[in-house]
Design an enzyme around this catalytic site. Structure first.
Site, PDB file in Angstrom:
ATOM      1  N   ASP A 147       0.886  -1.163   0.000  1.00 21.24           N
ATOM      2  CA  ASP A 147       0.000   0.000   0.000  1.00 21.24           C
ATOM      3  C   ASP A 147       0.928   1.219   0.000  1.00 21.24           C
ATOM      4  OD1 ASP A 147      -2.335   1.631   0.487  1.00 21.24           O
ATOM      5  OD2 ASP A 147      -1.647   1.771   2.577  1.00 21.24           O
ATOM      6  N   ASP A 151      -0.048   5.115   0.844  1.00 24.76           N
ATOM      7  CA  ASP A 151      -0.262   6.084   1.922  1.00 24.76           C
ATOM      8  C   ASP A 151      -0.281   5.385   3.286  1.00 24.76           C
ATOM      9  OD1 ASP A 151      -0.720   8.422   0.221  1.00 24.76           O
ATOM     10  OD2 ASP A 151      -2.593   7.463  -0.354  1.00 24.76           O
TER      11      ASP A 151
HETATM   12  C1  BG6 Z   1      -5.607   5.993  -0.055  1.00 27.77           C
HETATM   13  C2  BG6 Z   1      -5.715   6.866   1.198  1.00 27.77           C
HETATM   14  O1  BG6 Z   1      -4.308   5.531  -0.196  1.00 27.77           O
HETATM   15  O2  BG6 Z   1      -5.960   6.749  -1.210  1.00 27.77           O
HETATM   16  C3  BG6 Z   1      -7.110   7.458   1.278  1.00 27.77           C
HETATM   17  O3  BG6 Z   1      -5.453   6.075   2.352  1.00 27.77           O
HETATM   18  C4  BG6 Z   1      -7.435   8.216  -0.005  1.00 27.77           C
HETATM   19  O4  BG6 Z   1      -7.198   8.309   2.405  1.00 27.77           O
HETATM   20  C5  BG6 Z   1      -7.276   7.296  -1.199  1.00 27.77           C
HETATM   21  O5  BG6 Z   1      -8.768   8.716   0.031  1.00 27.77           O
HETATM   22  C6  BG6 Z   1      -7.538   7.992  -2.532  1.00 27.77           C
HETATM   23  O6  BG6 Z   1      -6.523   8.939  -2.759  1.00 27.77           O
HETATM   24  P1  BG6 Z   1      -6.503   9.992  -3.958  1.00 27.77           P
HETATM   25  O7  BG6 Z   1      -5.062  10.423  -3.985  1.00 27.77           O
HETATM   26  O8  BG6 Z   1      -6.907   9.279  -5.203  1.00 27.77           O
HETATM   27  O9  BG6 Z   1      -7.436  11.089  -3.594  1.00 27.77           O
HETATM   28 MG    MG Z   2      -2.744   3.106   3.642  1.00 27.43          MG
END
Ligand code: BG6
Ligand code: MG
Length: 215
Positions: free
Chosen positions: A9, A11
């Protein structure tokens, strides 16, 4: 060697963008007078952008927003978020993360990303590590968000491997559930460390090496 590849993963595992997500959602929520705090933000971990907005809007009182208004809100949030992401650089990558990734590669493991974020490639570029990964599966190639296993199944498919040959690394319970639903073993960090569906709870990123060496 049970695992041939590790699917990470992004984030909360490779880098820490939580606070930027929080600031961007907070700006939007404040503009519409919707209550939103750090605790609410924790509910959004691993969840897609559109689903995150729906969770935030549960606290909205008054006329529901139209699909078009929601689309604009999503764009606005992402614009703010991307402004924060521009501050990121290779300095935002911990030594532990980079050395562990390089160790895994030198030992012959393949590495991939499995993230719900549509900003994955932008973030990896800011961190300067895009080229390290053998495959990237992210928010741009899926239609269903974690806990649906789609993002990890796609990563395994891009690697040409079966789920049982890949180990998923996650910080979010929704991500651990996605791994389990797809038939993957998982390493759980932080929130996901002691979660019932986590295969191996770990305290730090480098412990991934212990897990793969012991299997
Ligand atoms: C995930 C995060 O990795 O990505 C979420 O943990 C986030 O919090 C999701 O909403 C979508 O991210 P993005 O960058 O497409 O807005
Ligand atoms: Mg995560």
């Amino acid at each position: 060697m049970k695992y041939k590849a590790i699917i990470f993963d992004l984030d909360g595992v490779i880098c820490f963008t939580d606070h930027y997500h929080y600031l961007a959602w907070k700006k939007l929520a404040d503009r519409f007078n919707i209550p939103f705090n750090e605790e609410d933000n924790n509910l959004l971990r691993g969840v897609s952008r559109a689903e995150s907005l729906e969770i935030i809007l549960r606290k909205h009182q008054g006329e529901p927003f139209s699909a078009e208004q929601k689309e604009k809100m999503l764009e606005e949030k992402n614009e703010t978020y991307k402004e924060y992401l521009k501050q990121m650089s290779p300095k935002d990558l911990s030594e532990e993360v980079i050395f562990t990734l390089l160790d895994l590669l030198s030992e012959g493991y393949r590495i991939a990303i499995g993230s719900s974020s549509k900003n994955t490639k932008f973030i990896l570029d800011r961190l300067g590590i895009t080229k390290l990964f053998d495959a990237i599966s992210d928010g741009t190639n899926i239609t269903r968000s974690k806990p649906d296993p789609e993002v990890f199944l796609k990563a395994a498919e891009y690697l040409g491997l079966e789920p049982a040959e890949c180990l998923v690394v996650e910080d979010a319970k929704a991500g651990i559930d996605a791994a389990k639903n797809g038939g993957f073993d998982s390493c759980g960090l932080l929130d996901a460390r002691d979660y019932v569906n986590t295969t191996y709870g770990i305290d730090s990123f480098k412990q991934i090496l212990d897990v793969v060496h012991n299997n």
